[in-house]
Design a protein around this motif. Structure first.
Motif, short mmCIF file in Angstrom:
data_model
loop_
_atom_site.label_atom_id
_atom_site.label_comp_id
_atom_site.label_asym_id
_atom_site.label_seq_id
_atom_site.Cartn_x
_atom_site.Cartn_y
_atom_site.Cartn_z
N GLY A 174 8.79 -3.14 -1.64
CA GLY A 174 8.91 -4.50 -2.10
C GLY A 174 8.33 -4.71 -3.49
N GLY A 175 8.28 -5.98 -3.89
CA GLY A 175 7.87 -6.35 -5.24
C GLY A 175 6.37 -6.40 -5.41
N ILE A 176 5.71 -5.26 -5.32
CA ILE A 176 4.26 -5.19 -5.54
C ILE A 176 4.02 -5.29 -7.04
N GLY A 177 3.45 -6.38 -7.47
CA GLY A 177 3.36 -6.67 -8.90
C GLY A 177 2.09 -6.19 -9.57
N ALA A 215 -2.02 4.52 -7.07
CA ALA A 215 -2.07 4.78 -5.62
C ALA A 215 -3.29 4.12 -5.01
N GLY A 216 -4.43 4.23 -5.69
CA GLY A 216 -5.65 3.62 -5.18
C GLY A 216 -5.58 2.10 -5.16
N MET A 217 -4.91 1.51 -6.16
CA MET A 217 -4.79 0.04 -6.20
C MET A 217 -4.04 -0.50 -5.00
N VAL A 218 -2.87 0.08 -4.72
CA VAL A 218 -2.06 -0.42 -3.60
C VAL A 218 -2.72 -0.09 -2.27
N LEU A 219 -3.25 1.11 -2.16
CA LEU A 219 -3.93 1.50 -0.93
C LEU A 219 -5.16 0.65 -0.69
N GLY A 220 -5.94 0.40 -1.74
CA GLY A 220 -7.11 -0.45 -1.60
C GLY A 220 -6.75 -1.89 -1.30
N ALA A 221 -5.68 -2.40 -1.92
CA ALA A 221 -5.24 -3.77 -1.64
C ALA A 221 -4.81 -3.93 -0.18
N ALA A 238 0.14 -6.69 0.69
CA ALA A 238 -0.76 -6.10 -0.31
C ALA A 238 -0.44 -6.62 -1.71
N GLY A 239 0.82 -7.00 -1.93
CA GLY A 239 1.21 -7.52 -3.23
C GLY A 239 0.47 -8.77 -3.64
#
Length: 334
Positions: A256-259, A289-295, A310-311
């Motif tokens: 999806g649109g993870i901004g 990778a860490g940003m999306v995983l952490g979010a 997460a977005g």
């Protein structure tokens, strides 16, 4: 400390974050049991939960974040614009629109696809490429002015988003509900095939990224100077742009649109590891990778059992940073 040591620390931090994410759930699993299950040891129940239920989500979050971060790094290098990113230049929204067209055209009333899912990334790539081409052509009329490039991107992104909203309003409810996954930028419905799509895109891009590292450093020069060094400037820019669109499309097609990951991660990579492409690109991939995983880990821990995309977290981090960059560039150009 050698240059490899900070990168190794970043890899270790990402592994620790992944283990924590795999262990978090309705039934928490301690880190030692997570590691045992990953190695094929421990209880059979732990192995099923880890490999079948939780690891696909973690793998998709990491792969999507890496792909978006690399896409942003390539865009910033190609356009020589620190504000460039897939979400800001309309590439993410174009890819999301392509996915929505695919879902509306080829799913039935039970939300089941009538064609192989392998076509979904191709529709995403088509939507992303269309909007990337439109932004490039419009900006070319103004000789690539950085601020106009951003304005064109934001405008076309809004156009794509409006088209998506219109499709959801006029379309059947069951398809609108299916579309919300891509609009929100969530990874909670991940399957192994989703992670495999983005991982395959990353693996296919790896040889090109290695070969582009030197030419991308030369692109930091102005066009005439880069050409004088023997660099085929237009060919390198076109290759990097196509690669950027493909990586963003692969990520958006399943996550999806993870901004804003593609905006923030390259900046953080340059700050921590310098501007050489051979260090910036892998660092950006790891940080993305860490940003999306952490979010995703944050929203799971804070809102469990409710699934929050997460977005939403990446936007909360990235939007203020984008405004900061925009105002700073405005002052510099004043």
């Amino acid at each position: 400390m050698s240059r490899a040591a900070p990168m190794a620390l970043l890899v270790a931090a990402l592994i620790a974050l992944a283990i924590a994410a795999v262990g978090l759930g309705s039934t928490p699993i301690p880190p030692e049991r997570v590691i045992a299950a990953l190695l094929g040891w421990g209880e059979r129940t732990d192995q099923i939960v880890v490999w079948n239920l939780r690891l696909p989500r973690v793998a998709l979050a990491a792969c999507a974040g890496a792909a978006l971060a690399l896409s942003g790094a390539l865009l910033q290098r190609t356009t020589r614009n620190p504000l460039a990113s897939p979400s800001i230049l309309g590439i993410t929204d174009g890819a999301a629109l392509g996915v929505l067209v695919f879902l509306f055209a080829f799913s039935d009333e039970a939300n089941l696809l009538q064609v192989p899912v392998v076509w979904q990334p191709l529709f995403a790539a088509g939507g992303a490429a269309l909007f990337a081409l439109a932004v490039t052509l419009l900006a070319g009329r103004d000789r690539g002015d950085p601020m106009r490039l951003i304005l064109y991107g934001v405008t076309l992104a809004a156009l794509a988003h409006a088209a998506v909203v219109l499709m959801m309003i006029v379309g059947p409810v069951y398809r609108s509900g299916q579309a919300l996954v891509w609009l929100a930028g969530a990874v909670h419905q991940a399957e192994w095939r989703d992670a495999a799509i983005v991982a395959a895109a990353l693996m296919a891009a790896l040889p090109l990224l290695v070969r582009l590292a030197g030419p991308l450093d030369q692109l930091r020069l102005d066009g005439a100077s880069a050409f004088a060094t023997g660099l085929p400037v237009e060919a390198v820019r076109a290759t990097a742009l196509v690669l950027s669109v493909a990586l963003a499309a692969a990520a958006v097609s399943v996550a999806g649109g993870i901004g804003f990951v593609g905006l923030v991660a390259p900046h953080a990579a340059r700050l921590l590891f310098g501007s050489a492409a051979a260090r910036e690109l892998p660092a950006a991939a790891l940080l993305g990778a860490g940003m999306v995983l952490g979010a995703d880990l944050l929203v799971r821990a804070a809102f469990q059992p409710i699934e929050v995309p997460a977005g939403a977290v990446t936007a909360l981090i990235g939007a203020p940073y984008f405004l900061f960059l925009l105002t700073r560039m405005g002052r510099l150009n004043a």
